[in-house]
Scaffold this active site. Structure first.
Site, short mmCIF file in Angstrom:
data_model
loop_
_atom_site.label_atom_id
_atom_site.label_comp_id
_atom_site.label_asym_id
_atom_site.label_seq_id
_atom_site.Cartn_x
_atom_site.Cartn_y
_atom_site.Cartn_z
CG ASP A 76 -2.02 1.01 1.14
OD1 ASP A 76 -1.78 2.12 0.61
OD2 ASP A 76 -3.13 0.72 1.61
CG ASP A 88 3.68 1.34 -8.92
OD1 ASP A 88 3.42 0.50 -8.04
OD2 ASP A 88 2.90 2.26 -9.22
CE1 TYR A 139 -3.53 -4.23 -5.54
CE2 TYR A 139 -2.48 -6.35 -5.13
CZ TYR A 139 -3.50 -5.45 -4.89
OH TYR A 139 -4.51 -5.78 -4.02
#
Length: 237
Positions: free
Chosen positions: A143, A179, A218
């Site tokens: 997260d 990322d 993701y």
């Protein structure tokens, strides 16, 4: 969500993530009911283990090396690693029950029998893992908590890294993928500060994925949105 200290001696820990989404596939609900209990690594949370008795990681997988995936998302990478490495055991930790349901579906499909699942806060798991009991750990697309005031919630802070360092064996590898540029920056500051060595000799060592990498949903989302993944490898000395 904020959790309070209900048990004597328990540390105060805030948990802010989601536990369950608005909808879950009915089949995943069934898998949670039928499969999850049998995949438990043992008594982890304070309500079932207030004495914080350590788990027997050697018996858990018959003496095989033990790996940990912190926040496995939908479980793609975890099941891939379990299938490719039947000689190891993998504990996955994920508080988001929709993700746990997705993992259980993948486990059924792949037929892997070398996995354990803790559907909760990894900090509680750290409490009951014996010192130097893990051979590898993964933190993949955690997260991002993008707001600056929320950076202290990230999993590359001392609250997570110090117990992780304790439970990893000397020489164990710790992989981090993200990322988010600022998450990269924080990782490169905090993880070495916690005592880990960064294993990189050139740009390819953080620009290219690991040889055994399984891209996750993701990561695919990040690539569609033109964000650049970074793959950072550390080692406990």
């Amino acid at each position: 969500m904020t959790t309070s200290n209900k048990y004597p001696g328990a540390p105060w820990r805030n948990f802010y993530g989601r536990i369950k989404g608005k909808t879950m596939k009915q089949s995943h609900e069934v898998f949670l009911d039928e499969d999850l209990a049998a995949l438990s690594p043992g008594a982890v949370d304070w309500d079932v283990n207030p004495e914080r008795l350590p788990l027997d990681t050697k018996a858990m997988f018959g003496g095989r090396p033990v790996w940990l995936e912190i926040g496995f998302g939908g479980g793609e990478h975890m099941v891939h690693q379990a299938a490719q490495n039947p000689d190891v055991g993998i504990i996955g930790c994920e508080p988001y029950m929709n993700g746990v349901g997705m993992l259980l579906a993948k486990i059924r499909e792949a037929g892997t029998d070398n996995v354990k699942v803790h559907p909760g806060d990894v900090r509680n798991l750290f409490d009951v893992l014996p010192p130097e009991s893990l051979d590898k750990a993964f933190l993949l697309y955690p997260d991002p908590w993008p707001k600056k005031r929320h950076h202290r919630r990230r999993a590359v802070t001392p609250e997570y890294l110090e117990p992780l360092m304790r439970v990893l064996k000397p020489g164990a590898e710790f992989r981090v993928a993200t990322d988010i540029p600022d998450y990269v920056r924080q990782t490169m500051i905090e993880v070495p500060k916690a005592g880990f060595e960064w294993l990189a000799e050139g740009p390819a060592d953080w620009r290219e994925p690991w040889g055994d990498w399984m891209s996750t949903r993701y990561e695919q989302k990040a690539l569609r949105e033109d964000r650049v993944p970074h793959y950072m490898t550390f080692r406990k000395p």
